[in-house]
Scaffold this motif. Structure first.
Motif, mmCIF file in Angstrom:
data_model
loop_
_atom_site.group_PDB
_atom_site.id
_atom_site.type_symbol
_atom_site.label_atom_id
_atom_site.label_comp_id
_atom_site.label_asym_id
_atom_site.label_seq_id
_atom_site.Cartn_x
_atom_site.Cartn_y
_atom_site.Cartn_z
ATOM 1 N N ALA A 13 6.157 10.826 3.052
ATOM 2 C CA ALA A 13 5.425 9.563 3.137
ATOM 3 C C ALA A 13 6.329 8.370 2.869
ATOM 4 O O ALA A 13 6.293 7.364 3.592
ATOM 5 N N PHE A 14 7.159 8.467 1.836
ATOM 6 C CA PHE A 14 8.026 7.340 1.497
ATOM 7 C C PHE A 14 9.157 7.177 2.515
ATOM 8 O O PHE A 14 9.569 6.057 2.823
ATOM 9 N N ARG A 15 9.643 8.290 3.060
ATOM 10 C CA ARG A 15 10.669 8.207 4.110
ATOM 11 C C ARG A 15 10.116 7.469 5.329
ATOM 12 O O ARG A 15 10.741 6.528 5.842
ATOM 13 N N THR A 61 6.003 -8.039 9.985
ATOM 14 C CA THR A 61 5.766 -7.732 8.577
ATOM 15 C C THR A 61 5.021 -6.413 8.408
ATOM 16 O O THR A 61 4.106 -6.111 9.174
ATOM 17 N N VAL A 62 5.410 -5.663 7.366
ATOM 18 C CA VAL A 62 4.735 -4.421 6.977
ATOM 19 C C VAL A 62 3.954 -4.665 5.693
ATOM 20 O O VAL A 62 4.456 -5.292 4.759
ATOM 21 N N LEU A 63 2.726 -4.167 5.641
ATOM 22 C CA LEU A 63 1.947 -4.135 4.400
ATOM 23 C C LEU A 63 1.691 -2.670 4.075
ATOM 24 O O LEU A 63 1.198 -1.926 4.919
ATOM 25 N N TYR A 64 2.040 -2.249 2.852
ATOM 26 C CA TYR A 64 1.708 -0.894 2.418
ATOM 27 C C TYR A 64 0.864 -0.967 1.152
ATOM 28 O O TYR A 64 0.980 -1.899 0.360
ATOM 29 N N HIS A 65 -0.001 0.047 0.985
ATOM 30 C CA HIS A 65 -0.912 -0.005 -0.156
ATOM 31 C C HIS A 65 -1.458 1.376 -0.484
ATOM 32 O O HIS A 65 -1.393 2.311 0.326
ATOM 33 N N CYS A 66 -2.029 1.482 -1.689
ATOM 34 C CA CYS A 66 -2.803 2.663 -2.080
ATOM 35 C C CYS A 66 -4.182 2.153 -2.499
ATOM 36 O O CYS A 66 -4.741 1.296 -1.832
ATOM 37 N N THR A 67 -4.735 2.636 -3.588
ATOM 38 C CA THR A 67 -6.045 2.150 -4.027
ATOM 39 C C THR A 67 -5.917 0.929 -4.929
ATOM 40 O O THR A 67 -6.447 -0.141 -4.638
ATOM 41 N N ARG A 83 1.422 4.781 -6.441
ATOM 42 C CA ARG A 83 2.120 5.145 -5.210
ATOM 43 C C ARG A 83 2.816 3.922 -4.616
ATOM 44 O O ARG A 83 3.991 3.992 -4.212
ATOM 45 N N THR A 84 2.101 2.810 -4.595
ATOM 46 C CA THR A 84 2.683 1.555 -4.121
ATOM 47 C C THR A 84 3.794 1.094 -5.055
ATOM 48 O O THR A 84 4.808 0.542 -4.614
ATOM 49 N N GLY A 85 3.618 1.333 -6.362
ATOM 50 C CA GLY A 85 4.639 0.937 -7.336
ATOM 51 C C GLY A 85 5.945 1.676 -7.145
ATOM 52 O O GLY A 85 7.026 1.074 -7.206
ATOM 53 N N TRP A 86 5.866 2.997 -6.894
ATOM 54 C CA TRP A 86 7.101 3.755 -6.681
ATOM 55 C C TRP A 86 7.748 3.379 -5.350
ATOM 56 O O TRP A 86 8.974 3.219 -5.274
ATOM 57 N N ALA A 87 6.966 3.210 -4.302
ATOM 58 C CA ALA A 87 7.522 2.792 -3.014
ATOM 59 C C ALA A 87 8.275 1.467 -3.161
ATOM 60 O O ALA A 87 9.371 1.290 -2.602
ATOM 61 N N SER A 88 7.714 0.555 -3.933
ATOM 62 C CA SER A 88 8.347 -0.750 -4.137
ATOM 63 C C SER A 88 9.627 -0.624 -4.952
ATOM 64 O O SER A 88 10.634 -1.283 -4.660
ATOM 65 N N ALA A 89 9.591 0.226 -5.969
ATOM 66 C CA ALA A 89 10.783 0.432 -6.798
ATOM 67 C C ALA A 89 11.920 1.024 -5.969
ATOM 68 O O ALA A 89 13.090 0.633 -6.119
ATOM 69 N N VAL A 90 11.589 1.952 -5.092
ATOM 70 C CA VAL A 90 12.603 2.555 -4.228
ATOM 71 C C VAL A 90 13.179 1.517 -3.274
ATOM 72 O O VAL A 90 14.400 1.393 -3.125
ATOM 73 N N LEU A 91 12.307 0.758 -2.630
ATOM 74 C CA LEU A 91 12.772 -0.245 -1.673
ATOM 75 C C LEU A 91 13.654 -1.294 -2.345
ATOM 76 O O LEU A 91 14.744 -1.617 -1.849
#
Length: 281
Positions: A166-168, A183-189, A194-202
Motif C-alpha cells: 500500500a505504501f509503495r 495533487t495527491v490526497l491520501y487518508h485513512c479514518t 496509517r496516514t501518519g506513517w505514510a507521511s513520516a516515510v514521505l
C-alpha cells in the motif's frame, strides 16, 4: 489451518479496525488553528508548524508546505494528508478540485469504507490501497489483543506485506501525479496512524529532519484535540518510533526499508524529489 503467529496478526488487525470504527462513532471534533491545542508539549519539537488545509468536512487535513529539507529546499503543495472524506461539503469538493487533486488514495479497510464512504471530488480518481490487506475473519477473537498495543500495529506497517504494498503504491502514485503538476490526497479514518506513517516515510525520503517528521506526526493531537495518551483519538511518539525501529531492525536502516522493503529505486526517489521539492535561489 492458521499458525499461532498468523492468528496473532489477525487479532491485531481486527482490533485496529474496531478502533477505527470507534473513531467513526465518536463525536465530531472541530478543527482548530495550530498553536491553540493541547498536544503534549514535551513531545512536540520546536520546528515549523504544519500547514492546515481548511475543509469544513474534515478535521485533520494539511500539507507539508511549511517544512524544509536538510539542504534548505521547501515542499510544494502537491500532497495533502487527511482524515475521512465522507463529510465533504460542496465547497470542499470545489476547493480540492481547484487545488488540482486528481488522485485520492484511501488506506482504509472494506468495512471502514462501507460505513463511511468518501464523497467524490470532481476530476479525481479514487483508489483503495488497503493497508491491512484481505478482510479479517469475524470469528477471530480480539479480546486479548487490547486497544492500546499501537506499537505492535506500527511495526506491522513496516513488516506486513499488504502495508508495504500500500505504501509503495502510494509513493509511486505521488511521484507520477506530482510529476504532472497535479495533487495527491491520501487518508485513512482519523488521518493519524496509517496516514501518519505514510507521511513520516514521505517526509524522510524528501530529506526532512526527524524532529520535524515527529512534529508533523504529533500534530494530529492538535488538529483532533486529543491527548497523546489517548490511543483511540490521538497519537503517541512511541508508536512512530516503534515503526522506525522496526525498519532499522528488519532492513538494517530506513534507507534499506525504502529500497528493499518498499522496492523504490533511485529513480523513484529522484522523481519524488523533483515533483515535490522547490529549490531556493
Amino acid at each position: 489451518m492458521t499458525t499461532p503467529s498468523h492468528r496473532r496478526a489477525l487479532r491485531r488487525r481486527l482490533v485496529y479496525t474496531a478502533a477505527a470504527l470507534a473513531v467513526i462513532g465518536a463525536p465530531a471534533i472541530a478543527p482548530t488553528a495550530i498553536g491553540t491545542a493541547t498536544a503534549a508539549p514535551s513531545q512536540m519539537a520546536a520546528t515549523s508548524a504544519p500547514a492546515a488545509f481548511d475543509l469544513a468536512g474534515t478535521v485533520n487535513t494539511r500539507t507539508f508546505t511549511n517544512y524544509h529539507t536538510a539542504d534548505g529546499q521547501s515542499i510544494n503543495g502537491r500532497v495533502i494528508r487527511s482524515d475521512s472524506l465522507d463529510k465533504l461539503t460542496a465547497a470542499d469538493q470545489k476547493k480540492l478540485a481547484g487545488h488540482r487533486v486528481t488522485s485520492i488514495i484511501d488506506f482504509r479497510s472494506d468495512v471502514e469504507r462501507a460505513v463511511q464512504p468518501d464523497r467524490a471530488v470532481p476530476g479525481a480518481t479514487a483508489v483503495n490501497y488497503n493497508v491491512f490487506g484481505s478482510p479479517v475473519p469475524i470469528s477471530v477473537d480480539s479480546g486479548s489483543a487490547g486497544l492500546t498495543d499501537t506499537e505492535s500495529q506500527y511495526r506491522e506497517f513496516v513488516t506486513s506485506a499488504s502495508a508495504r504494498d500500500a505504501f509503495r503504491k502510494t509513493l509511486l502514485d505521488i511521484k507520477s501525479t506530482a510529476g504532472k503538476g497535479d495533487t495527491v490526497l491520501y487518508h485513512c479514518t482519523a488521518g493519524k496512524d496509517r496516514t501518519g506513517w505514510a507521511s513520516a516515510v514521505l517526509l524522510s525520503i524528501l530529506g526532512v529532519d526527524r524532529s520535524t517528521v515527529e512534529q508533523d506526526y504529533l500534530a494530529s493531537n492538535t488538529f483532533r484535540h486529543a491527548d497523546a495518551g489517548d490511543s483511540l483519538n490521538g497519537v503517541n511518539i512511541s508508536s512512530l518510533r516503534a515503526a522506525f525501529a522496526a525498519a532499522d531492525k528488519t532492513y538494517g536502516s530506513f534507507d534499506n526499508y525504502v529500497s528493499k522493503g518498499l522496492g523504490l529505486t533511485a529513480g523513484d526517489i529522484a522523481g519524488l524529489k523533483k515533483g515535490l521539492l522547490v529549490k531556493h535561489a
